[in-house]
Design a protein around this motif. Sequence first.
Motif, short mmCIF file in Angstrom:
data_model
loop_
_atom_site.label_atom_id
_atom_site.label_comp_id
_atom_site.label_asym_id
_atom_site.label_seq_id
_atom_site.Cartn_x
_atom_site.Cartn_y
_atom_site.Cartn_z
N PRO A 254 0.80 -1.23 0.00
CA PRO A 254 0.00 0.00 0.00
C PRO A 254 0.84 1.28 0.00
N GLU A 255 1.97 1.26 0.71
CA GLU A 255 2.80 2.46 0.79
C GLU A 255 3.50 2.77 -0.53
N GLU A 256 3.75 1.74 -1.35
CA GLU A 256 4.50 1.92 -2.58
C GLU A 256 3.65 1.80 -3.83
N ASP B 248 -6.14 -0.80 4.21
CA ASP B 248 -4.95 0.01 4.43
C ASP B 248 -3.82 -0.87 4.95
N SER B 249 -2.69 -0.27 5.30
CA SER B 249 -1.51 -1.05 5.69
C SER B 249 -1.72 -1.81 6.99
N GLN B 250 -2.72 -1.44 7.80
CA GLN B 250 -3.02 -2.15 9.05
C GLN B 250 -4.15 -3.17 8.90
N GLY B 251 -4.62 -3.35 7.68
CA GLY B 251 -5.69 -4.32 7.44
C GLY B 251 -7.08 -3.77 7.65
N GLY B 252 -7.19 -2.44 7.82
CA GLY B 252 -8.50 -1.83 7.98
C GLY B 252 -8.97 -1.18 6.69
N ARG B 253 -10.06 -0.41 6.80
CA ARG B 253 -10.60 0.27 5.63
C ARG B 253 -9.83 1.56 5.35
N ILE B 254 -9.87 2.01 4.10
CA ILE B 254 -9.21 3.25 3.71
C ILE B 254 -10.14 4.42 4.04
N ARG B 255 -9.72 5.24 4.99
CA ARG B 255 -10.58 6.28 5.55
C ARG B 255 -11.10 7.25 4.48
N SER B 256 -10.24 7.67 3.56
CA SER B 256 -10.66 8.65 2.56
C SER B 256 -11.78 8.12 1.68
N LEU B 257 -11.77 6.82 1.39
CA LEU B 257 -12.84 6.23 0.59
C LEU B 257 -14.16 6.24 1.36
N ILE C 229 -20.93 -2.94 4.44
CA ILE C 229 -19.91 -1.90 4.46
C ILE C 229 -19.46 -1.69 5.90
N PRO C 230 -18.21 -2.02 6.26
CA PRO C 230 -17.78 -1.93 7.66
C PRO C 230 -17.53 -0.50 8.10
N PHE C 231 -17.95 -0.20 9.31
CA PHE C 231 -17.64 1.06 9.99
C PHE C 231 -18.16 2.29 9.24
N LEU C 232 -19.20 2.15 8.43
CA LEU C 232 -19.74 3.29 7.70
C LEU C 232 -20.98 3.80 8.42
N THR C 233 -20.93 5.05 8.86
CA THR C 233 -22.10 5.67 9.49
C THR C 233 -22.32 7.03 8.86
N PHE D 146 -20.06 1.80 -7.00
CA PHE D 146 -18.71 1.29 -7.21
C PHE D 146 -17.80 1.68 -6.04
N LEU D 147 -17.94 2.91 -5.53
CA LEU D 147 -17.12 3.35 -4.42
C LEU D 147 -17.36 2.47 -3.19
N ALA D 148 -18.59 2.05 -2.99
CA ALA D 148 -18.89 1.15 -1.88
C ALA D 148 -18.19 -0.19 -2.05
N GLU D 149 -18.17 -0.70 -3.29
CA GLU D 149 -17.47 -1.96 -3.54
C GLU D 149 -15.97 -1.82 -3.29
N ILE D 150 -15.39 -0.71 -3.75
CA ILE D 150 -13.97 -0.47 -3.53
C ILE D 150 -13.67 -0.37 -2.04
N TYR D 151 -14.53 0.33 -1.32
CA TYR D 151 -14.33 0.53 0.12
C TYR D 151 -14.31 -0.80 0.87
N THR D 152 -15.13 -1.74 0.44
CA THR D 152 -15.20 -3.03 1.14
C THR D 152 -14.03 -3.95 0.78
N GLN D 153 -13.39 -3.73 -0.37
CA GLN D 153 -12.40 -4.69 -0.85
C GLN D 153 -10.95 -4.25 -0.65
#
Length: 241
Positions: free
Chosen positions: A148-150, A195-204, A235-239, A185-192
Motif C-alpha cells: 500500500p505504501e509503494e 490500508d496497511s493495518q488491514g483496515g478500511r481506507i478512511r478517505s474512501l 460496508i464496515p464502519f460506515l455511518t 462502485f465506491l462502496a465496492e472499492i471501500y469493502t475490498q
Amino acid sequence: MEAPKSTLSAEAKEWYPPNYTPQAMPVYTPDPAPYRPQRFSVQDRLRQAQDQNPYNFDNMSYSLEEAENMDLRENIGNLITVMCEITFDPGKFDTLCGPLVDSFATMLHERSYTRPLIDAIINQSIGEPNFRYNGARLCSMYDSVASPEESTFRACLLERCSAEENKIISGIETSEENMRGFAMFLAEIYTQLEDSQGGRIRSLGEGLCKVLLHLLDTDNETNIKSVCQLLKLPIPFLTIS
C-alpha cells in the motif's frame, strides 16, 4: 425358499418397438475452411466499446490517443475486450483477469500506464451495474501487486475517486445515473481495499458518505432507493450522521 432366477441377459439383442425406423448415423466431414474468430485492432475494439456505452470510454479513448506507447494501447484494448466479456458473463472473471493483471504488472509504477487503466475500469464500473463488483475485484488485484505504501496504482485510484467525488459534490457531474453508479462502485472499492493495518481506507469511506448525502439531498426517489440499497451492503464502519 430359493429366489427365482432372472431370464434377463446382458448378451441379449437390442429390442426395438415394431414401429421403430432405424436412423442413419451422422457422418463427420471436416470443414475445409474452419471458422476462426475475427481479430480486431485496438481502434476497432475501442469503437465497439463506445458503441455499447459511449459514456464509459470517452475519457479513456482520449488518454489512448495521447499515449505514444503501443504496448499500452494494446493492453488497454485487451482490457476493453475482457471487461465487456465479464460484464455479460461475470463467471469468466477468474479465467480472464489473471493474464490481464500480468500484462500491466511490470508497468504499474508508471502513472502514464496506470491512469488510463484506472480510467477504463472506473468508467466501465460506473456505467455497468453488472461489472461493479468485479471492477472492484480487478482494482484489488492490481493494488496487491505492490505494498500500500509503494502502490502507484492505489495513489492513482484514490486520486480518480476523489476527482469523481468532487465532480458530484460541486455539481459538475449532472447525470444522476452516473452519480448512483459511482456511489455503488465506491462502496465496492471501500469493502475490498485495505490500508496497511488491514483496515478500511478512511478517505474512501469519507468520500462515500459525502456522495450518499448528496444523493439524499437531491430529493429524487430513485436516488433515495439507491442509497437504501447501498446501505444493505456489508460496508464496515460506515455511518452517516
